[in-house]
Design a protein around this motif. Sequence first.
Motif, mmCIF file in Angstrom:
data_model
loop_
_atom_site.group_PDB
_atom_site.id
_atom_site.type_symbol
_atom_site.label_atom_id
_atom_site.label_comp_id
_atom_site.label_asym_id
_atom_site.label_seq_id
_atom_site.Cartn_x
_atom_site.Cartn_y
_atom_site.Cartn_z
ATOM 1 N N ARG A 1 37.323 34.265 37.463
ATOM 2 C CA ARG A 1 36.950 34.054 36.401
ATOM 3 C C ARG A 1 36.488 35.474 35.833
ATOM 4 O O ARG A 1 35.973 35.880 34.744
ATOM 5 N N ASN A 2 36.330 36.293 36.878
ATOM 6 C CA ASN A 2 36.267 37.828 36.380
ATOM 7 C C ASN A 2 37.385 38.728 37.151
ATOM 8 O O ASN A 2 37.304 38.714 38.388
ATOM 9 N N VAL A 3 37.945 39.249 36.336
ATOM 10 C CA VAL A 3 39.211 40.081 36.698
ATOM 11 C C VAL A 3 39.044 41.428 36.162
ATOM 12 O O VAL A 3 38.666 41.984 35.340
ATOM 13 N N LEU A 4 39.286 42.511 37.086
ATOM 14 C CA LEU A 4 39.560 43.789 37.008
ATOM 15 C C LEU A 4 41.056 44.192 37.015
ATOM 16 O O LEU A 4 41.733 44.019 37.811
ATOM 17 N N GLU A 5 41.419 44.942 36.025
ATOM 18 C CA GLU A 5 42.859 45.365 35.903
ATOM 19 C C GLU A 5 42.894 46.984 35.505
ATOM 20 O O GLU A 5 42.133 47.279 34.962
ATOM 21 N N ILE A 6 43.524 47.751 36.624
ATOM 22 C CA ILE A 6 43.384 49.268 36.686
ATOM 23 C C ILE A 6 44.871 49.583 36.024
ATOM 24 O O ILE A 6 45.853 49.586 36.899
ATOM 25 N N GLY A 7 45.076 50.005 34.650
ATOM 26 C CA GLY A 7 46.131 50.262 34.412
ATOM 27 C C GLY A 7 46.607 49.207 33.045
ATOM 28 O O GLY A 7 47.038 48.027 33.522
ATOM 29 N N THR A 8 46.250 49.210 32.053
ATOM 30 C CA THR A 8 46.322 48.410 30.848
ATOM 31 C C THR A 8 47.937 48.763 30.232
ATOM 32 O O THR A 8 48.435 47.517 30.039
ATOM 33 N N LEU A 9 48.245 49.797 29.839
ATOM 34 C CA LEU A 9 49.600 50.053 29.159
ATOM 35 C C LEU A 9 49.243 49.160 27.781
ATOM 36 O O LEU A 9 48.204 49.510 27.193
ATOM 37 N N GLY A 10 50.195 48.295 27.543
ATOM 38 C CA GLY A 10 50.046 47.697 26.236
ATOM 39 C C GLY A 10 49.553 46.348 26.101
ATOM 40 O O GLY A 10 49.676 45.465 25.390
ATOM 41 N N GLY A 11 48.932 45.876 27.570
ATOM 42 C CA GLY A 11 48.210 44.557 27.373
ATOM 43 C C GLY A 11 49.218 43.513 27.922
ATOM 44 O O GLY A 11 48.516 42.386 27.692
ATOM 45 N N TYR A 12 50.271 43.652 28.370
ATOM 46 C CA TYR A 12 51.299 42.386 28.732
ATOM 47 C C TYR A 12 50.538 41.639 29.848
ATOM 48 O O TYR A 12 50.415 40.537 29.832
ATOM 49 N N SER A 13 50.496 42.450 30.897
ATOM 50 C CA SER A 13 49.756 41.901 32.083
ATOM 51 C C SER A 13 48.468 41.277 31.929
ATOM 52 O O SER A 13 48.151 40.350 32.400
ATOM 53 N N THR A 14 47.520 42.025 30.985
ATOM 54 C CA THR A 14 46.297 41.794 30.410
ATOM 55 C C THR A 14 46.321 40.318 29.928
ATOM 56 O O THR A 14 45.469 39.490 30.102
ATOM 57 N N ILE A 15 47.464 39.943 28.982
ATOM 58 C CA ILE A 15 47.428 38.800 28.350
ATOM 59 C C ILE A 15 47.575 37.611 29.466
ATOM 60 O O ILE A 15 46.672 36.526 29.317
ATOM 61 N N TRP A 16 48.547 37.887 30.439
ATOM 62 C CA TRP A 16 48.665 36.804 31.439
ATOM 63 C C TRP A 16 47.269 36.666 32.082
ATOM 64 O O TRP A 16 46.973 35.485 32.577
ATOM 65 N N LEU A 17 46.708 37.561 32.574
ATOM 66 C CA LEU A 17 45.617 37.566 33.337
ATOM 67 C C LEU A 17 44.423 36.944 32.663
ATOM 68 O O LEU A 17 43.699 35.968 33.013
ATOM 69 N N ALA A 18 44.259 37.175 31.230
ATOM 70 C CA ALA A 18 43.013 36.807 30.286
ATOM 71 C C ALA A 18 43.299 35.346 30.043
ATOM 72 O O ALA A 18 42.264 34.530 30.041
ATOM 73 N N ARG A 19 44.605 34.732 30.156
ATOM 74 C CA ARG A 19 44.845 33.494 29.909
ATOM 75 C C ARG A 19 44.421 32.709 31.152
ATOM 76 O O ARG A 19 43.992 31.464 31.126
ATOM 77 N N ALA A 20 44.500 33.297 32.250
ATOM 78 C CA ALA A 20 44.071 32.829 33.615
ATOM 79 C C ALA A 20 42.636 32.462 33.889
ATOM 80 O O ALA A 20 42.187 31.576 34.415
ATOM 81 N N VAL A 21 41.817 33.367 33.228
ATOM 82 C CA VAL A 21 40.493 33.296 33.464
ATOM 83 C C VAL A 21 39.552 32.366 32.674
ATOM 84 O O VAL A 21 38.600 31.900 32.955
#
Length: 223
Positions: A60-80
């Motif tokens: 429910r609480n994820v840290l991502e180091i390295g956003t770039l354009g947010g592609y992996s961010t979207i995958w992770l945000a959907r998961a939480v």
Amino acid sequence: MGNEPDWAEVDSYLVSTLVGADPDLDAALAANAEASLPPIDVAPNQGKLLNLLARMVLARNVLEIGTLGGYSTIWLARAVGASGRVVTLEFEPAHAEVAAANVKRAGLEDRVDIRVGAALDNLPLIAKEDSTPFDLVFIDADKENNTEYLKWALALSHTGTVVIVDNVVRGGHVSNPTLDDERVKASREVLEAIAAEPRLDGTAIQTVGSKGWDGFAIAVVTE
């Protein structure tokens, strides 16, 4: 016999069969290309793997180091889920701007917090402002600082936190201790740091596919 298949063809089959088309993710990749961001996003099947790993540990609480354009961010945000959050760190303001637009288009802006600036400047601030540990940490930024990022991942974790470090195989060169390449040296260093850290139990996996020959390390915090 016909032509031997190649890695990209296999990835294309796997993605079409198990991941499928996704308008928001496809739009994010298109926006990244339009903004001339480097094409170093995780592959779609790797993005879904991140999503599945986060869901497996009920992150429910994820840290991502390295956003770039947010592609992996979207995958992770959907998961939480709607009650979760992803804190993601991006050095380049222009990249962060593209990522923010991509995340908003995907309807996930309420659960994503993009921090702009050097990660090693932002991580101490995160440690001071919020005592809630992260359930999963995804490290995919400048490789030379991976070992420092790993230290912060530990500092901001709890028992059971999953830590993933991307791009550690470096086209197979990680096995060469004499190669004069800073990213290869950094990959060896972070792998050796995982092995030496008593609070971590980890492994690394080679991958081949549309992104070539690489791999990732994955570890769990044991205490």
